[in-house]
Design an enzyme around this catalytic site. Structure first.
Site, PDB file in Angstrom:
ATOM      1  N   GLU A  19       0.817  -1.229   0.000  1.00 39.61           N
ATOM      2  CA  GLU A  19       0.000   0.000   0.000  1.00 39.61           C
ATOM      3  C   GLU A  19       0.847   1.274   0.000  1.00 39.61           C
ATOM      4  O   GLU A  19       0.542   2.240   0.708  1.00 39.61           O
ATOM      5  CB  GLU A  19      -0.963   0.011   1.207  1.00 39.61           C
ATOM      6  CG  GLU A  19      -1.949  -1.145   1.229  1.00 39.61           C
ATOM      7  CD  GLU A  19      -2.894  -1.164   0.043  1.00 39.61           C
ATOM      8  OE1 GLU A  19      -3.238  -0.078  -0.452  1.00 39.61           O
ATOM      9  OE2 GLU A  19      -3.284  -2.263  -0.399  1.00 39.61           O
ATOM     10  N   GLY A  21       1.942   2.443  -3.219  1.00 38.96           N
ATOM     11  CA  GLY A  21       1.782   3.030  -4.546  1.00 38.96           C
ATOM     12  C   GLY A  21       2.471   2.318  -5.690  1.00 38.96           C
ATOM     13  O   GLY A  21       2.708   2.931  -6.735  1.00 38.96           O
ATOM     14  N   LYS A  44       1.015  -8.680 -13.443  1.00 39.90           N
ATOM     15  CA  LYS A  44       0.850  -8.711 -11.984  1.00 39.90           C
ATOM     16  C   LYS A  44       0.807 -10.191 -11.641  1.00 39.90           C
ATOM     17  O   LYS A  44      -0.255 -10.791 -11.493  1.00 39.90           O
ATOM     18  CB  LYS A  44      -0.445  -7.993 -11.585  1.00 39.90           C
ATOM     19  CG  LYS A  44      -0.755  -8.015 -10.092  1.00 39.90           C
ATOM     20  CD  LYS A  44       0.128  -7.078  -9.301  1.00 39.90           C
ATOM     21  CE  LYS A  44      -0.280  -7.064  -7.822  1.00 39.90           C
ATOM     22  NZ  LYS A  44       0.606  -6.216  -7.013  1.00 39.90           N
ATOM     23  N   VAL A 124       4.444  -8.003  -5.495  1.00 43.87           N
ATOM     24  CA  VAL A 124       3.361  -7.963  -4.507  1.00 43.87           C
ATOM     25  C   VAL A 124       3.966  -7.551  -3.167  1.00 43.87           C
ATOM     26  O   VAL A 124       4.983  -8.098  -2.740  1.00 43.87           O
ATOM     27  CB  VAL A 124       2.635  -9.323  -4.412  1.00 43.87           C
ATOM     28  CG1 VAL A 124       3.588 -10.448  -4.100  1.00 43.87           C
ATOM     29  CG2 VAL A 124       1.501  -9.268  -3.399  1.00 43.87           C
TER      30      VAL A 124
END
Length: 246
Positions: A19, A21, A44, A124
């Site tokens: 979290e 960015g 991703k 991730v």
């Protein structure tokens, strides 16, 4: 292929935490590279947190990357491991009886490279998020053997987080080709001074230039963030000797 690109470039985007960015910056870089006339694709590989729309499972980060890329990959190629629970990937995978393996991700990346001039691979969480009992995202980055862009969430404590992440990246034998300051705390005192301190150290120790300082955006807007990033500088770094794997 665009005449501006000598061969296909890929880059692995990681961050100092979750979290902070990574998706915003990854999408912004895609917009910037698009503006240079390049065909861009995004991966991703592992995404935790999905919702169903009309019988199809979506992940918000993956959808945002699709919206920014000029070449949209099939969902199974773009995200070979789409996990439903928004928790740590190894825990979400255990819940679903899935083993997070690197080989399918490498295969998807190889296919993506055949379709685009530049492939942006978003990790991730931070650089060392567990994938299995023995593997983490650093192992994935090493297996892909890609140059790395580090997204630093600008808030109190970010200097140590950034330098530790850069040290871990270098320890794995990977090249840090640049970093992005993302202003996640709009009230952070001495933000510019913190950016300057990090820029000096990352440039001196790792030859990693600052690619841009993204201001706090509400809501986050990749096209707006792209105006604060130097995609051309990133492309030059990716094309320089040793930045692109053979």
């Amino acid at each position: 292929m665009s005449g501006a690109v000598a061969g296909v470039c890929s880059v692995f985007v990681t961050g100092t935490d979750t979290e902070i960015g990574k998706t915003l910056v990854s999408a912004a870089l895609l917009h910037g590279l698009n503006a240079l006339g390049l065909r861009t694709a995004a991966l991703k590989p592992v995404a935790a947190g999905a919702h169903e729309i009309d019988g199809i499972w979506h992940n918000d980060d993956a959808d945002q990357l699709d919206a920014a890329a000029s070449v949209v990959l099939p969902p199974a190629m773009r995200t070979p491991f789409l996990l439903r629970a928004a928790i740590a990937p190894h825990l979400a995978a255990a819940q679903e009886g899935v083993t997070l393996e690197i080989a399918p991700i490498l295969a998807c990346h190889a296919m993506a490279r055949q379709r685009a001039d530049v492939v942006v691979v978003e990790g991730v969480g931070g650089f060392r998020v567990p994938l299995t009992e023995t593997l983490d995202t650093a192992d994935l980055a090493c297996a892909l053997n890609l140059p790395v862009v580090l997204v630093v969430g600008m808030r109190l404590g970010c200097i140590s987080h950034a330098l530790l992440s850069a040290e871990a990246i270098a320890a794995r034998g990977l090249r840090l080709v640049g970093w992005v300051a993302n202003q996640i705390d709009p009230a952070m005192p001495f933000a510019a001074e913190n950016v300057a301190a990090l820029s000096m150290r990352l440039e001196r120790q790792y030859h990693a230039p600052l690619l841009g300082h993204v201001p706090h955006l509400t809501p986050s807007a990749p096209q707006q963030a792209a105006r604060h990033l130097d995609a051309a500088r990133l492309l030059h770094a990716l094309q320089s000797q040793g930045a692109t794997p053979s």
